[in-house]
Design an enzyme around this catalytic site. Structure first.
Site, mmCIF file in Angstrom:
data_model
loop_
_atom_site.group_PDB
_atom_site.id
_atom_site.type_symbol
_atom_site.label_atom_id
_atom_site.label_comp_id
_atom_site.label_asym_id
_atom_site.label_seq_id
_atom_site.Cartn_x
_atom_site.Cartn_y
_atom_site.Cartn_z
ATOM 1 N N ASN A 1 -17.271 -36.523 33.863
ATOM 2 C CA ASN A 1 -18.013 -36.055 35.047
ATOM 3 C C ASN A 1 -17.997 -34.540 35.150
ATOM 4 O OD1 ASN A 1 -19.170 -38.224 36.896
ATOM 5 N ND2 ASN A 1 -17.176 -39.087 36.336
ATOM 6 N N ASN B 1 -15.520 -35.925 46.041
ATOM 7 C CA ASN B 1 -14.939 -36.839 45.056
ATOM 8 C C ASN B 1 -16.033 -37.795 44.607
ATOM 9 O OD1 ASN B 1 -12.890 -38.259 43.573
ATOM 10 N ND2 ASN B 1 -12.885 -39.818 45.174
ATOM 11 N N HIS C 1 -16.431 -41.754 43.264
ATOM 12 C CA HIS C 1 -15.693 -43.028 43.169
ATOM 13 C C HIS C 1 -16.650 -44.076 42.595
ATOM 14 C CE1 HIS C 1 -12.592 -45.933 44.189
ATOM 15 N NE2 HIS C 1 -13.547 -46.720 44.651
ATOM 16 N N GLU D 1 -22.896 -42.119 37.240
ATOM 17 C CA GLU D 1 -22.062 -41.052 37.816
ATOM 18 C C GLU D 1 -22.508 -39.689 37.297
ATOM 19 O OE1 GLU D 1 -17.755 -41.608 37.730
ATOM 20 O OE2 GLU D 1 -18.059 -43.739 37.428
HETATM 21 C C1 GRF Z 1 -14.750 -41.830 36.854
HETATM 22 O O1 GRF Z 1 -15.101 -43.184 36.752
HETATM 23 C C2 GRF Z 1 -14.678 -41.428 38.299
HETATM 24 O O2 GRF Z 1 -15.594 -42.102 39.111
HETATM 25 C C3 GRF Z 1 -13.284 -41.832 38.671
HETATM 26 O O3 GRF Z 1 -12.506 -41.547 37.542
HETATM 27 C C4 GRF Z 1 -13.328 -41.578 36.380
HETATM 28 C C5 GRF Z 1 -13.171 -40.249 35.710
HETATM 29 O O4 GRF Z 1 -13.815 -40.199 34.463
HETATM 30 N N1 GRF Z 1 -12.865 -41.143 39.869
HETATM 31 P P1 GRF Z 1 -14.064 -38.805 33.750
HETATM 32 O O5 GRF Z 1 -12.704 -38.153 33.552
HETATM 33 O O6 GRF Z 1 -14.962 -38.003 34.617
HETATM 34 O O7 GRF Z 1 -14.691 -39.167 32.447
#
Ligand code: GRF
Length: 207
Positions: free
Chosen positions: A16, A110, A112, A177
């Protein structure tokens, strides 16, 4: 137009975070990713950020033992020294103290992987599969004292398909995401995200 300076907190792979960095590489994006901090110095995401030319540092929580506040004070100081205005949590796997949350209230987002308010907390994909929902997704929200409960900035829905496992559902949601987080960050810093929660306006006393 100066861009909003954003700090990102990660603990792991940072996909992300990478999506935010990629979006902010466009100069017309209203935010710049100025500093990435991980509580795990070996987090893969730190190297990705550094390779993109972004200041990235590990601030290991382990030497602080149970003193969560002392660890967060160091993180807070780094963000403030860097002039950070908004923090994005992106897979940051530490519970935060009320002190840190209050210090950045209204300035911290954040992501989620569920359609909040459903499936807060740990294992949201497992919770979705166990509940038998046919639609799940992800939510970007402001960070408030209650976990995964702050005002929602945006959501994206994906289908839950027959035969899905936690991994297959997580992979489908993760793709969403990566689109949702940059869009929500842009909206938020442009003043188009969820405004400060005004509960009074939600109820009509005459009704
Ligand atoms: C993602 O699924 C996010 O929604 C959750 O933790 C994961 C993090 O993945 N909070 P990354 O480190 O961004 O690949």
């Amino acid at each position: 137009m100066p861009r909003t300076k954003v700090g990102v907190l990660i603990s792991g792979r940072g996909s992300n975070m990478s999506a935010l960095i990629a979006a902010a590489a466009d100069p017309s994006f209203p935010a710049e990713i100025a500093l990435v901090i991980s509580n795990r110095p070996d987090a893969a995401g730190l190297q990705i950020a550094a390779d993109a030319g972004i200041e990235a540092m590990g601030i290991d929580h382990r030497p602080f033992g149970d003193d969560r506040l002392a660890h967060e004070r160091v993180i807070d100081a780094k963000f403030r020294e860097a002039g950070i205005e908004v923090i994005c949590l992106a897979g940051y796997m530490r519970l935060m103290t009320d002190w840190f949350i209050q210090a950045w209230i209204g300035k911290q987002l954040n992501i989620h992987p569920s359609l909040l308010p459903l499936f807060k907390g740990l294992h949201p994909h497992r919770q979705a599969l166990l509940a038998g929902v046919t639609l799940s997704g992800c939510t970007v929200h402001q960070v408030t004292l209650e976990t995964d409960s702050g005002p929602i900035v945006g959501q994206a829905a994906v289908p839950v398909l027959p035969g899905d496992t936690e991994d297959s559902l997580a992979a489908r949601i993760l793709k969403a995401e990566h689109r949702l987080y940059p869009a929500c960050l842009a909206a938020f810093v442009s003043g188009k995200g969820s405004p400060a929660l005004d509960t009074a306006s939600l109820f009509n006393p005459a009704g």
